[in-house]
Enzyme design. Structure first.
Site, PDB file in Angstrom:
ATOM      1  CB  CYS A  88     -54.831 -89.520  15.944  1.00 42.15           C
ATOM      2  SG  CYS A  88     -54.019 -88.758  14.735  1.00 42.15           S
ATOM      3  CG  HIS A 118     -53.903 -85.362  16.897  1.00 40.50           C
ATOM      4  ND1 HIS A 118     -53.230 -86.527  17.714  1.00 40.50           N
ATOM      5  CD2 HIS A 118     -55.066 -84.707  18.238  1.00 40.50           C
ATOM      6  CE1 HIS A 118     -55.144 -86.919  18.071  1.00 40.50           C
ATOM      7  NE2 HIS A 118     -55.182 -85.996  19.086  1.00 40.50           N
ATOM      8  CG  ASP A 154     -58.001 -86.648  20.941  1.00 40.50           C
ATOM      9  OD1 ASP A 154     -57.911 -87.680  20.510  1.00 40.50           O
ATOM     10  OD2 ASP A 154     -57.247 -85.467  21.495  1.00 40.50           O
TER      11      ASP A 154
END
Length: 275
Positions: free
Chosen positions: A71, A109, A124
């Site tokens: 991420c 995250h 995302d």
């Protein structure tokens, strides 16, 4: 070296790249198709702070080389691209829901918040699980994408991302506080996830890869592969044979070619629905 035009070409974006919702939507979906999530190279990161990146190296290897990453690499680079195009963005920290119904550390995250015409949108492109393929507007309405429902539910100070496939109950992906973060705040995040006493050289996370191929999301978790198409989830592989394992990994990590079938579902293999 980081190059906006090369980045756009990698994502298959040939049209105007102005700071609009249409552009954001195309880039978001294109990112999920072009560059996989892949945690197999996490040991190459600075484990003291997994959000501190060598931008040029990450751009060449993760983005243009399409090797993929986690991420902080994928959303970190995507945020840089959006900023170069004139979008107003913030980094947001989230905590993933783990087995046992337990959330991870609050800064784990990484997400990107984008502000457009008075609305906040969530981007995302770096999540290891089922992903919304287009930006989500930050609101409590159910938003349906490719047959899967997504909803951001308020629980105290948190926004909780839930999703629901066809004929299935709601499940939780992660929660976050909509507070702008700096890269420095990810210091210690890796140790918080694996435990402060775990020897770093001995940490071998379960390999997790994810990619969007056409209208199908493919996810590898260790020796299993799941697919989601039109909101229907199936367990497509219990990868006990090396050839099958290699074929599925190739389907997720190989660069997309027009006309190439990258689905991990074989015609001669039965699958089972996940309810």
């Amino acid at each position: 070296m980081f190059d906006v035009d090369r980045y756009l070409r990698t994502l298959g974006h040939a049209g105007p790249a102005t700071a609009t919702l249409e552009t954001l939507t195309r880039l978001h979906r294109g990112h999920l198709e072009a560059i996989p999530y892949d945690n197999g190279h996490v040991a190459e990161l600075d484990l003291d702070n997994i959000a501190v990146l060598d931008v040029d190296e990450t751009f060449e290897t993760v983005v243009c080389g399409r090797r993929g990453g986690i991420c902080t690499q994928l959303n970190g680079m995507f945020r840089r691209l959006l900023a170069e195009l004139g979008f107003e963005t913030d980094l947001i920290a989230a905590s993933t829901l783990f087995p046992g119904n337990v959330f991870g550390p609050p800064i784990e995250h990484m997400l990107v918040r984008v502000r457009l015409d008075g609305d906040d949108w969530l981007a995302d492109v770096g999540f290891g699980g089922l992903s919304f393929v287009e930006p989500l507007r930050v609101c409590d309405e159910v938003q349906t994408q490719d047959g899967t429902d997504y909803q951001l539910v308020r629980e105290g100070e948190y926004h909780v991302l839930r999703y629901r496939n066809r004929d299935a109950d709601w499940r939780t992906s992660y929660r976050f506080v909509p507070k702008p973060r700096t890269v420095d705040e990810w210091e210690g995040a890796f140790d918080a996830m694996v435990g402060p006493d775990a020897p770093r050289g001995a940490v071998e996370p379960i390999i997790r890869r994810r990619r969007l191929v056409g209208d199908e999301q493919l996810t590898q978790t260790g020796k299993l592969c799941s697919t989601v198409r039109d909101g229907r989830e199936r367990i497509a592989h219990a990868m006990v044979h090396r050839d099958e394992h290699e074929r599925v990994v190739a389907a997720i990590t190989a660069p997309a070619n027009p006309g190439q079938d990258l689905s991990c579902k074989r015609k001669d293999q039965e699958t089972m629905d996940v309810r």
